[in-house]
Structure formats: C-alpha cells, structure tokens
Design a protein around this motif. Structure first.
Motif, PDB file in Angstrom:
ATOM      1  N   THR A  63     -13.497  13.538 -23.182  1.00 13.33           N
ATOM      2  CA  THR A  63     -13.244  12.095 -23.258  1.00 13.33           C
ATOM      3  C   THR A  63     -12.932  11.715 -24.693  1.00 13.33           C
ATOM      4  OG1 THR A  63     -15.584  11.624 -23.618  1.00 13.33           O
ATOM      5  CG2 THR A  63     -14.796  11.616 -21.335  1.00 13.33           C
ATOM      6  N   ASP A  64     -12.476  10.459 -24.868  1.00 11.15           N
ATOM      7  CA  ASP A  64     -12.288   9.931 -26.208  1.00 11.15           C
ATOM      8  C   ASP A  64     -13.527   9.146 -26.619  1.00 11.15           C
ATOM      9  OD1 ASP A  64     -12.155   7.536 -24.842  1.00 11.15           O
ATOM     10  OD2 ASP A  64      -9.998   7.253 -25.126  1.00 11.15           O
ATOM     11  N   VAL A  65     -13.442   8.455 -27.747  1.00 12.97           N
ATOM     12  CA  VAL A  65     -14.622   7.742 -28.262  1.00 12.97           C
ATOM     13  C   VAL A  65     -15.038   6.592 -27.353  1.00 12.97           C
ATOM     14  CG1 VAL A  65     -14.206   8.354 -30.667  1.00 12.97           C
ATOM     15  CG2 VAL A  65     -13.113   6.319 -29.699  1.00 12.97           C
ATOM     16  N   ASN A  66     -14.158   6.155 -26.462  1.00 13.86           N
ATOM     17  CA  ASN A  66     -14.474   5.075 -25.526  1.00 13.86           C
ATOM     18  C   ASN A  66     -14.895   5.615 -24.163  1.00 13.86           C
ATOM     19  OD1 ASN A  66     -13.770   2.936 -27.363  1.00 13.86           O
ATOM     20  ND2 ASN A  66     -11.615   3.452 -26.995  1.00 13.86           N
ATOM     21  N   ASN A  67     -15.137   6.951 -24.122  1.00 12.18           N
ATOM     22  CA  ASN A  67     -15.547   7.638 -22.888  1.00 12.18           C
ATOM     23  C   ASN A  67     -14.478   7.611 -21.811  1.00 12.18           C
ATOM     24  OD1 ASN A  67     -18.158   8.464 -23.754  1.00 12.18           O
ATOM     25  ND2 ASN A  67     -18.920   6.374 -23.401  1.00 12.18           N
ATOM     26  N   SER A  68     -13.228   7.396 -22.206  1.00  6.14           N
ATOM     27  CA  SER A  68     -12.113   7.481 -21.263  1.00  6.14           C
ATOM     28  C   SER A  68     -11.672   8.932 -21.161  1.00  6.14           C
ATOM     29  CB  SER A  68     -10.949   6.616 -21.726  1.00  6.14           C
ATOM     30  OG  SER A  68     -11.323   5.251 -21.776  1.00  6.14           O
ATOM     31  N   PRO A  69     -11.403   9.432 -19.947  1.00  6.47           N
ATOM     32  CA  PRO A  69     -11.009  10.839 -19.786  1.00  6.47           C
ATOM     33  C   PRO A  69      -9.677  11.125 -20.473  1.00  6.47           C
ATOM     34  CG  PRO A  69     -10.697   9.621 -17.740  1.00  6.47           C
ATOM     35  CD  PRO A  69     -11.429   8.708 -18.657  1.00  6.47           C
ATOM     36  N   LEU A  70      -9.549  12.339 -20.979  1.00  8.20           N
ATOM     37  CA  LEU A  70      -8.324  12.769 -21.655  1.00  8.20           C
ATOM     38  C   LEU A  70      -7.688  13.909 -20.861  1.00  8.20           C
ATOM     39  CD1 LEU A  70      -9.391  12.817 -25.414  1.00  8.20           C
ATOM     40  CD2 LEU A  70      -7.909  11.168 -24.277  1.00  8.20           C
TER      41      LEU A  70
END
Length: 1016
Positions: A63-70
């Motif tokens: 994930t990124d720093v916003n906890n969105s999957p990458l």
C-alpha cells in the motif's frame, strides 16, 4: 583516407551484422519463449528442495502512505530473479526456495523498499513512500542510466504518467510545457505536421536546430515511434551532458525509452483507443457576400459582383474524425521478456483531403542466459505512412489562401458544371478546384531493426555490441487534370510528377561499462566506439501536356513537355560516414562529492582533409550538501545539490561533399553550329571545412523541501557557438565562383531555467500536484567574419514576402539577436491615406520617398520568456490534468493583414472587414496605397493558452479478463489569451526569420478527444 579505410573495413566486417543478429535472436527468443511457456508447469530448479528445506510461499499486500493498494509493484527475492507483481488489490504471492531472505519492492514514483522474512513468517506487508523527485529516480543519459542524485549536468526527465494527455501527433508534443528551456510549438493543425522543437535558443546559421533524437539507443526522429508506445523521455540540455554525442549534440539530445515488460508477469494485454474531432480556432473576418456587394455599390476599385453567395472557407473545410488504436501485449519469466505493440492512427485534418494514416508495429524481445552472463536483445519496429500529397509537400498552402480571399459573390461552379475561375487575376484560383482537380499520394515506409549482445564476464562489467539499420523509403506521386488552374492559367494541359527516395542509416556501437564501489567511493567508467553510415538516394521527374487525365501520375512518359526539354528530371545519391571514440568517468565520494568527465573524438567524411577529426570534451561537478553533517538532520531541507558543468559539442552540415571539388553536366555551349554538353566544377571546394563548435557553461541547483514535497531545479547557462557555417562571398579569381561555404561566424545564447514542483495536497482521497516551468533566452550574433572570410556589411537578410512586395522580412546583424524584423517604421498616414514612415534621421517622411537605408529594426519574432503551469488532480477514482503555457516578449509579422488589410488588394479578391477602418485614428488607407511592409503589421505576439484539459475516471475491476478500465475526455488548444489579431499567435520559432504568420498556413485547430484504456 583513414576514415574511408576504417569505414570500409567496418562495413565489410559489420555490414550484415545487425540483420543477421536480429533474425537469429528473434528466432532464438521465440523458441525460448515457447520452451519457457511449455515448461511453465515444471518447478524451476531453484524452487526445488534446498538442503532439506522445502520451498515456502510468501504473501502480502503493498500500500501507499494512505493505505491505498498499489497494483503493479515488482516484488523480487533479493539476489535472485524470482519475483512477482501485485494485483489490483495490491496483493502478491511469491514462492521462494528458502524460509528466510529479503524481498525488494520497486515501483515507479516510490522509494525502493526492502523487507526481510524469516522462518515461520510467511506474510510480509509493506507500505511504500512516494518520492516527487526522489534522488533514487533513474534517469536515462547518454549510453546508460544514472540516479538523479548522482547527476551533475542539466538533465530533465518526464515519465509517461506526466505526459500531455489526449491527442498528440509526435513524441515532442507529449512533453510540451514539461521541460524548462525546451520550446515545443505546433503552428497549425495539419495532421502530417510535427512539432517545432528548440532547446536553449538558435545556435546555428545553416545547420539544423533540431535536437538529436535517440530511441532505445538508436538514432531516430520524433515520428519514429508511436506516442502511445513511449514510457519516458529524457532531455540532455547542457553541453556537459550532450558532449558524449559529439557532433550531434549541439542542439541537445532527446532520449526516448519505449514501454518495456518488467519483473515477472504473466501475459497481459493493454488497449488504448481514442477518437478526436477538431474545430478551427479562429476565422479571419473577411467581407461576406452582402458586405462585399456594399463595396460594389460604393464603386470601390476592383469590386465586382458575380451574383452568388459563397463562403469559400466552408467549401474546403470538413468535420474531421480521427481514430487511434494502440494494442500492447507483454509478458516475462525469469529469463525472457517480450513486448508486442501495434499502433494504428487514422488522422484527418480540418481541411478537405488532408489526412495521415500510420501503422506502427514493434516487437522487442530480451533474453538472459548462462546465469546472467549473456543478455540478448532484438527489436523490430518502424512505420508505414500514407497521406494525400501535393507536389513538393503534404498540403498546398494556396488552398487556404484562396479560400479566405476569393470574391464571395463568385460561384463555385459555372452553369456548365466546370469550376469557376478568373485566370485574368494574379494569384487567384478556385480552392475547390485545386483540391478536386488534383490527385496525390505520399507513402513512407520506415523499417528499423536493431539487436544487441551484452556480456558480463565479471561482476559490474558490461560489454555491449549494438547493431542497427534504419531504412526509410518514400514514394510520392502527384497529378493535375486539364481543368486545373495550372492548365487554365499556365497552359500545362495536364501535369504529373513522381519521386522516390531511399535513406539507409547503419550503426555499429561497441561499449564497455564498469562500476565499482569501495569504501565511500563509487566509480563508473564507460568506453566506446561508434560507426555510422548514411546512404541517401532520390529520384524526381515531372511532365506535362498529357493526352488524357486517365492515368493520373502513373504514365509519366505520356506527357510531351519532357521530350521538349521543358520539364524536370533528376536523380541524386550521397553517402557520409561518422566514426567516434568516447570515454566517460563518473566518480562520487560518500554520495556527496560528484564528478563526471567525458571526451569524444569524432571523424566525419563531410569535412575537409585538414579537419577530419574533432575533440569534444566535457566535465561537471556536483555537491550534495544535504549529505553534510550540518544539514543531515535538517527536517526542512530534504535535498540540496549544487551543479556546474562545461562541455564542447559540434554540428556538421546537412549536406555532404562541401569540402570537395564537385562537377556537373548541366550547362551547354555552342560550338561549330551545335550545342555541346560541358563538364565544369559546380562549386568552390573548401579543404578547411570543419565543425561548428559550441562551448557551454552550466550552473545549477536542485533543492527539495518538506520531504521533497516542494522541489526546485534552477539552471543558468552561457553557450557560445563559433566556426558557424555560412555561404560567404569571395573574389573571382582566385575562386571560380563568387561564394563558398566556410566557418567564420559566432553567436551567443544565455539564459535561465527554473522548474518548481509542489505536491500541494496529499490526502487519502484528494491529491494535487502542480508544476511551474520558466525559461528565458538571450541571443546575440557576435561575429559574421574571421580573418579568411568576411561579410563586409556586417549583416545579411532572411525571410521573404512574395509579390507584390518581394522584400526580406528579417535581418541577421552583428551585435543583434536572431529574429529581428527589419522594415519601415510607420508612424502616421497623410491626408490622402498614404503611409508616413520614419527616415534614417528620425524624421517623418512619405513612404514614396523611402530609401533602403530608412529601414530599421521593428520587432523580434523569438519569445524572450516561456512559462508553463501544469496541474494534476485526483479525487478517488477521478483524475483531472490541466496544462497551461505561454510565450512572452516577442512580436509577430501578421502577413494576412499586409495583403488583405490594404484596399488596393480588392482588385485581386476579397479583404478583411478592417481594411477600411481608420488608421492612426485618421482615415482608411488610400485605395492606391500599394501593399507595404511597415511596422503597422508587426503585432504583440505574447499569449497564454489553456493548452490541455483531461478528465479521467479509473475503474478497478475484479473480473476474470479485464483488470482495469480508464475512460477520459480531453481538449487541446482550448483557449488563447492574446492581443494578436491573427488566427493563432503560436507561429514558427525555427530558422533565421521566426515569428512570421504565413498567410498560407494551415489553420490552427482545437481538438476534442474521447478515449478508453483497458488492461487485460
């Protein structure tokens, strides 16, 4: 002679290397791919039981720093080629041969992250941190890549996610407004036109000003590859960066990297398609039929009513629809990766019979064998292009010119069905007839093949052999019927022409690259050899006076003019070679103190016997101040680097054989009652012909603040170009002819470039990134002479206005910048409506009394300042991209106003509605005031454009076949803020007479695009 000897030797050894290499490697890779696919169900050796330890499966989420999957993150087991890629939910699964190790996570735009796993730990979740301008970002440079943190010269990099969106015609338009100092303009809406590109000002008088374009290591052009197939574009801006390319680096270098297959992935397919339509941005306001008849009633000289109501521009415009399809198929395993890309472009312009159909195929395969000891690459690409062609070009400017100024009361056709013409008028033709009574086609086929072998005999040493061939074939055919203007006005009785050309460019390069790190020291060395040969052939023939129109341009021998010696037939062939040896050393200590030094020694067959070789050294230094102890713990300053560099590059003329004695057979003499063909020298030879040399100093600063949310790049440059090539007058005798091409002139360019990037908002659902680019350039001619060749006047004129004016537009003069408009400065009109100008003494005088020395500088056509503002917004699944740009501090010569704002031109056709407006607040121009080149037609060209707006929606799918869908709508050239009265202030910036708004220019357009991107 050395060059010729070595060239022929190399040609005999390597002449067929790249063709054999490509065929063999492609076949081999294909078989390897099949084998790998067929054996996919077998466990690789390294996944078998290892010393009694069973393989384990590691899973996790990225994930990124916003906890969105990458999705699309590469996950590699460190020290091996075992890897996986995250899915749409950011999840991965990786089977490894051991129960402990380290995973490496890499993703474009994010910091590379490592995470360890141990026995019993099979779930590894990772959060990646983004880097707006991270020091670890990889940038392509000459013959290799480098981390941004190590770069000591002026290099700009633009990745595909930051390209200009929507409909673009070539690679340069993808980075329009994205690189400070790189001017990219699109002067018209012609579907076959390419962008004009200029980097850091004009640096030459005779040679090309276009930057060198390198595509995946092989020379090409801005149209050699489909824009949708490009992954990144890197620009080498200063001399220290470009000197590694020697004679080809003076105008800068544009390095294009096509899309690649990365990591270990199963076969995937991407489809990108869009549809575009256009509208004309602005119509010049001419008298319509009713307004024109009012002029007839007023008995204006030349006004004639032919009884019809015709909007001539509407007669030649169309509502175009363009279509672009791009299909990308890729896949890879541990040893082999491939990509197959097919791009089809069906482009149609706003003018009838203007089109451009191109197909771009590309196949690239890479294979690694013997545990990475040998790496093989094969690449086959090119394009096939077809469009409606006219004699000598792609679209005749007189079609638009006649469409705007023909008499609006004239019918399109006569009662008998023939096209209405008035051949008694000068330069006056029915534009519909010009289109319908002509037939033409241009076909270009470009086949680019390349292959390379890279050997890594020891750790960190790569030895690479590259071979390529670029083969471009052109066919052109054009004909005009017996009803065409050329028959009615010139008596051609049917006209046809055919031409063809073949250009072959072969390249062989051998490079060795070694990198070693020890203690706090890091050293990278590059050594190489380059051999290039260009072979150009062409043929052209024309004929007229045909018995029939039936054969178009396919029966050239049927015309009678050629047999009477009244038509043209010629052929040509030229060949030139370029040999180069180069070396580069990069050194850094503790990643704080950086050094780059390079030299290239290059020889060309284009130059005289006394100057076959030239040396092109460069050096640059850098200081990463952020690494120092006094800034190490500073939380505000994220990065700070100072750079300085100096480099020498060169330019060779586009024409070979200028240094040699040449002969021709194109003259005859009358001897003993008959004409005898004579053999005679065709030009003066110059054995001292040599390189144009550009010496450039560059100082730069790279600054990052607040964890690199705010980054600044600033550069100052000063470049002096000496030994400029120009055609100089010489005495006869001792010379046979009165001019010679020689090196004598010099000029200077200096300026400032600033690029500011700000990640303004970085929240969970909303992101806003903004970028501002600014550049300024100051040009000056330092000299036009040396001790051997002089231009006694200290100036020469450039540009030309056609009849009835027939005068140059611009002057190139010592102590002045290129682009100066030179003409009469108008200050008033007299009571009768005739121009009053300033004389050389500064006093007003009637234009009828004007002398040549009354002319003066009345403007400059090159912008002094460029500014661009780019914004990227995203909110959940929506994204919005807005690019704006402008040019300031320049003037434009409005040539349509010169011709069509003068009442005297009513005798030839139609006029602008402003033709009878008061001038200088007094009265209209007199009906007998001749068409004149005066400062009244020089206008402020400064403009600001809303250049592109793209709104997209991204949909992540969990279906079996489609992974993601993106739909978008885009508009380009939407709004222009300017005081300029012409159709568009974005005019040509190249050559010695820039800033001229040609009355023949293809209309500027706004484009509207609807597209979709599907990932399977």
């Amino acid at each position: 002679m050395k060059i010729l000897f070595y060239s022929e030797l190399l040609r005999s050894v390597f002449g067929k290397l790249q063709r054999i290499l490509v065929v063999v490697l492609t076949t081999f890779f294909f078989l390897q791919t099949i084998t790998a696919t067929a054996g996919a169900t077998k466990a690789p050796d390294h996944l078998k039981r290892n010393n009694g330890i069973d393989p384990v499966t590691i899973t996790g989420k990225v994930t990124d720093v916003n906890n969105s999957p990458l999705p699309g993150v590469n996950v590699i087991l460190k020290g091996t080629q075992t890897g996986a890629v995250t899915d749409v939910d950011g999840k991965y699964s990786l089977r490894v041969p051991q129960n402990s190790g380290t995973l490496v996570f890499t993703f474009i735009g994010f910091t590379t992250t490592e995470a360890a796993f141990t026995a019993g730990k099979t779930v590894v979740n990772v959060q990646l941190t983004g880097e707006a301008k991270g020091l670890n970002e990889v940038v392509v440079i000459g013959y290799g890549t480098q981390r941004r943190g190590e770069i000591t010269s002026a290099v700009a990099s633009v990745k595909s996610e930051n390209f200009v969106k929507g409909s673009v015609g070539d690679a340069a338009q993808l980075i329009r407004g994205k690189v400070a100092g790189l001017s990219v303009v699109t002067p018209d809406g012609n579907p076959t036109a390419t962008a004009q590109v200029n980097l850091r000002g004009i640096t030459t008088l005779n040679a090309s000003t276009t930057p060198l374009v390198i595509i995946d290591g092989v020379p090409g052009s801005l149209t050699s590859v489909a824009p949708e197939d490009i992954e990144s574009i890197d620009v080498l801006k200063d001399g220290s960066a470009a000197a590694i390319y020697g004679t080809r680096g003076t105008n800068g270098v544009i390095l294009i990297t096509t899309r690649k297959s990365k990591g270990i992935t199963s076969p995937t397919m991407e489809i990108n398609t869009y549809f575009t339509t256009q509208r004309i941005t602005k119509r010049l306001q001419f008298f319509n039929a009713d307004q024109y008849r009012q002029l007839v009633q007023e008995k204006k000289p030349g006004a004639t009513d032919y009884g019809s109501n015709t909007n001539w521009l509407d007669q030649v415009l169309q509502k175009p629809l363009s279509k672009v399809y791009n299909i990308d198929l890729r896949g890879s395993n541990e040893k082999t990766n491939y990509i197959v890309n097919l791009n089809y472009r069906d482009l149609n312009g706003i003018m009838q019979e203007s089109n451009n159909r191109i197909i771009y195929p590309r196949i690239e395969v890479n294979h690694s064998m013997f545990d990475g000891l040998l790496k093989l690459n094969a690449n086959i690409n090119g394009y096939e292009q077809t469009y409606k062609g006219f004699d000598g070009g792609d679209y005749r400017g007189d079609i638009y010119r006649n469409a705007i100024y023909l008499n609006p009361t004239q019918p399109v056709k006569n009662p008998d069905g023939t096209y209405a013409e008035h051949v008694d008028k000068t330069d006056y033709a029915n534009p519909v007839s010009l289109i319908k009574n002509s037939d033409g086609m241009q076909q270009n086929t470009d086949l680019r093949t390349s292959g390379s072998i890279t050997l890594t005999p020891i750790t960190d040493l790569d030895i690479k052999l590259l071979g390529s061939r670029d083969l471009l074939n052109n066919f052109a055919g054009y004909s005009e019927t017996k009803e065409h203007y050329s028959t009615l006005h010139d008596g051609k009785n049917g006209y046809a022409a055919r031409g063809s050309s073949r250009n072959e460019e072969d390249l062989v390069e051998l490079t060795a690259n070694y990198k070693r790190t020890f203690g706090g020291h890091s050293v990278t060395g590059l050594a190489g050899y380059s051999w290039r040969q260009n072979d150009n052939q062409s043929f052209y023939a024309q004929n007229y006076d045909f018995p029939s129109d039936d054969y178009s341009y396919n029966s050239l021998q049927s015309g009678k003019a050629l047999s009477r010696g009244q038509a043209v037939e010629n052929s040509y062939r030229s060949q030139n070679k370029l040999v180069g040896y180069f070396f580069r050393l990069n050194y850094s200590f503790q990643d704080k103190y950086l050094l780059m030094a390079s030299i290239r020694r290059e020889g060309s067959s284009k130059f005289g016997t006394n100057h076959k070789y030239g040396n092109f050294p460069a050096a640059s230094i850098g200081w990463n101040a952020k690494k120092e102890s006094f800034l190490m713990n500073n939380n505000t300053i994220s990065s700070l680097k100072f750079r300085a560099g100096y480099g020498i590059t060169g330019t060779e003329p586009s024409t070979p054989y200028l240094s040699l004695d040449r002969i021709n057979f194109n003259t005859n003499t009358y001897i003993n009652g008959q004409w005898i063909q004579v053999i005679n020298p065709s030009s003066n030879a110059n054995p001292d012909l040599r390189w144009e040399r550009k010496k450039e100093f560059n100082a730069g600063l790279d600054l990052g603040l607040l964890n690199n949310r705010l980054t600044l790049t600033a550069d100052y440059y000063n470049r002096k170009t000496s030994d400029l090539l120009f055609n100089y007058p010489v005495a006869t005798p001792p010379y046979l002819y009165d001019n010679i091409t020689a090196n004598a002139a010099s000029m200077e360019n200096k300026g400032v470039e600033i690029s500011l990037n700000f990640a303004a908002v970085q929240s969970k659902n909303f992101i806003w990134n903004t970028q501002v680019n600014y550049s300024t350039n100051k040009n000056k001619i330092l000299s036009l002479s040396d001790k051997n060749f002089q231009l006694a006047s200290g100036y020469f004129d450039a540009g030309f206005l056609a009849e009835p004016i027939q005068t140059p537009t611009s002057r190139v003069q010592i102590g002045q910048p290129i682009g100066n408009f030179y003409g009469f400065k108008s200050v008033d009109i007299d009571d009768a409506g005739h121009w009053i100008i300033l004389g050389k003494d500064g006093k007003p005088k009637p234009i009828v009394d004007a002398q040549a020395d009354d002319k003066q500088i009345i403007g400059n056509g090159l912008p002094k300042h460029y500014l661009a503002w780019n914004n990227n917004f995203s909110y959940k699944n929506f994204d919005l991209n807005i690019t704006m740009r402008g040019a300031f501090g320049f003037q434009i010569l409005n040539t349509p106003r010169i011709w069509y704002d003068a009442p005297v031109m009513l005798t030839r056709g139609n006029l602008l509605v402003t033709a009878y407006d008061n001038v200088y607040g007094k009265r209209p121009l007199a009906d007998d005031q001749s068409v004149s080149y005066v400062s009244n037609y020089i206008e402020n060209g400064s403009y600001w454009k809303i250049d592109n707006v793209t709104l997209g929606y991204n949909l992540q799918l969990k279906t079996k076949y489609i992974k993601s869908v993106r739909i978008y709508a885009s508009g380009s050239n939407l709004k222009t803020f300017t005081k300029y009265k012409g159709i568009d202030p974005e005019v040509g910036i190249l050559g010695l007479a820039p800033g001229v708004d040609d009355r023949n220019r293809y209309p500027a357009t706004s484009t509207y695009t609807l597209g979709a991107f599907l990932n399977f």
